[in-house]
Design a protein around this motif. Sequence first.
Motif, mmCIF file in Angstrom:
data_model
loop_
_atom_site.group_PDB
_atom_site.id
_atom_site.type_symbol
_atom_site.label_atom_id
_atom_site.label_comp_id
_atom_site.label_asym_id
_atom_site.label_seq_id
_atom_site.Cartn_x
_atom_site.Cartn_y
_atom_site.Cartn_z
ATOM 1 N N HIS A 192 0.814 -1.219 0.000
ATOM 2 C CA HIS A 192 0.000 0.000 0.000
ATOM 3 C C HIS A 192 0.848 1.270 0.000
ATOM 4 O O HIS A 192 0.544 2.224 -0.702
ATOM 5 C CB HIS A 192 -0.929 0.022 1.230
ATOM 6 N N ARG A 193 1.896 1.263 0.837
ATOM 7 C CA ARG A 193 2.735 2.466 0.952
ATOM 8 C C ARG A 193 4.066 2.210 0.260
ATOM 9 O O ARG A 193 4.784 1.267 0.623
ATOM 10 C CB ARG A 193 2.956 2.810 2.424
ATOM 11 N N PHE A 194 4.371 3.018 -0.712
ATOM 12 C CA PHE A 194 5.544 2.778 -1.560
ATOM 13 C C PHE A 194 6.611 3.846 -1.378
ATOM 14 O O PHE A 194 6.305 5.025 -1.156
ATOM 15 C CB PHE A 194 5.119 2.742 -3.037
ATOM 16 N N THR A 195 7.857 3.408 -1.473
ATOM 17 C CA THR A 195 8.994 4.325 -1.509
ATOM 18 C C THR A 195 9.585 4.259 -2.911
ATOM 19 O O THR A 195 9.817 3.165 -3.436
ATOM 20 C CB THR A 195 10.070 3.873 -0.494
ATOM 21 N N ILE A 196 9.802 5.408 -3.489
ATOM 22 C CA ILE A 196 10.239 5.449 -4.887
ATOM 23 C C ILE A 196 11.749 5.645 -4.960
ATOM 24 O O ILE A 196 12.299 6.531 -4.297
ATOM 25 C CB ILE A 196 9.496 6.584 -5.631
#
Lengths: 354, 354
Positions: B116-120
């Motif tokens: 759900h929570r992404f780091t790019i």
Amino acid sequence: MKINRFVENPLITPDDVKPYHQGFEVIGAFNAGVAFYKGETLLLLRVAERPISETPNIIKVPLLKNGELTLLEIERDDPRYDFSDPRIIHEVGSEADFIYLTSLSYIRIARSRDGHRFTIDESPFLYPFNEFQNFGIEDARCTQIGDENYYINFTSVSEMGIIESLVKTTDFESFEDMGNIFLPDNKDILIFPEKINNRYYALSRPVSSSLDRKDIWISKSSDLKAWGEHRHLLNTSKDDWDNGRVGGGLVPIRTEKGWLEIYHGATKNNVYCMGALLLDLDDPTKVLAKSKAPLMMPEMPYEKEGFFGEVVFACGGIVNGDKLTLYYGVADRSMAACELSISEILSQLESELE
Amino acid sequence: MKINRFVENPLITPDDVKPYHQGFEVIGAFNAGVAFYKGETLLLLRVAERPISETPNIIKVPLLKNGELTLLEIERDDPRYDFSDPRIIHEVGSEADFIYLTSLSYIRIARSRDGHRFTIDESPFLYPFNEFQNFGIEDARCTQIGDENYYINFTSVSEMGIIESLVKTTDFESFEDMGNIFLPDNKDILIFPEKINNRYYALSRPVSSSLDRKDIWISKSSDLKAWGEHRHLLNTSKDDWDNGRVGGGLVPIRTEKGWLEIYHGATKNNVYCMGALLLDLDDPTKVLAKSKAPLMMPEMPYEKEGFFGEVVFACGGIVNGDKLTLYYGVADRSMAACELSISEILSQLESELE
């Protein structure tokens, strides 16, 4: 460039070919692939047959479905269709180039001991045999690999698109289907006659409609059935004899200077000429030289006038020492032949480099 | 069909992505391929960056040449060009769809433990690395084969056409180039995750401009690099949600009923929906069932409005038992996700057969 056209030209015309289908007329015997088999020159003729219409206002369209030939009748004044190109029927308003072809093509063999006088088989060698060929099969090329194996690729046309298919034969009577080798739209595939660094190579002419490109690409294979590692090989020119499209012609010929590819180029106005391309022997993805001027262009009446005029289109030849006998389709109607000197072609390519 | 869209949608927008190029803005972070690697969900984002223009009347076009990024400046009132489609620049009078793209796309990874929570990532994973990619690379798909090998195919765009290329990675840091696997114009390639009867299979979406077809075909391979034995798989429909084009979406999912392919269809007016296709387990060239109605269509504001609106376009998903988490591009701008039940999709396909 010295071109010795055969005095017998045109060698084969539609009048020489008995229709295979009852009620049809032969309108083309052209664009033949060439093989040398058991002392004979074989021309793998594209024979195009058209249903004879008893009523001038009715055009009959040949269509295959599940192996059955049916005829669709269309009135010539039907405003839904455009008949201006004699080869096709265009649906007005459609993005497609054509909805039907006006003739059905298949491959029939003409055989000769001397390369000049040909006897034409009574029946087809390759007749459409699957659903990808419902509009016909066209423009065979034949690559001999080793002593016994002949690989014949040809264009399969159907409502699904224009693709390329491959069969193998050892006797020019029966064949083994090797499947569809290139996806739509693609044609003018030329398979090299030997492996190079353990890989087969082939030229092809895919269409990029997004970028409006009709260029030659080169691909690799281990088994002739599956092709990959595609690379771009040759652009159309900007304003020259090959500014409309380019495509392979003959199976590449091994020479001391490199692989010699005799290819066709067409202007945007559909004048088809033949040119030469020289590719690196060890790495045929490298272009060493390319014809600035065409080797050969439509000059004779039988090349300039026909079903679709201003066309010389070679799909095969026979090499004998320095002599290349080119068998070529003329005006989408007949077959002609000429002789060229390979060393002279190579010299011209070299001189144009300077 | 019950579709549980994530409450966090859109998951990733251009505002979340720092431009890689100085003087550029990110206008898209969308159409991501998906991999599950070392406990993390990886989104292989297509990031599209556009040069910022200081003058409203000047549009800057990004172009790569020999790895160098250059900017071409075109005046918006230049009558030679048509700017009506925001994605492209069309040359007036040209047969080509476009002469330039307005943005440069490459592949950048977003990573998440919970999906759900992404780091790019700070920098691209796949950045155009050869001449076939001078206009950018787009729409990655990732097929895991075995435990360690991830194969990523993507669309390479250049002035030579739209083709498909393949790389292999085991660590999502470095990669091995496996070449161009499909010739122009082709895209939406989906490689099956295992061999079937000792052959790899892939879906593709070649274009037949001659017959105006944008259909799905299926091909076979022994080594993933060379593809052949091509067969037609799926037509566009006549008058339905997928009458303009169809193309593969996700890597096919093995189910008890068959290979489940989640694919996209678009109307002639470019409304992009997702549907389902069921293929025979032993012979995926056989279509067992196809969605009559789309599984999913643009409904939410973030799906209907964006750089190019009315688009849901999934390139990957994660299967966990019966749950399929679909990661999908929205409006050619952002990423969203939703959950579907695989058994429910299969039931709907079955019910539509009756």
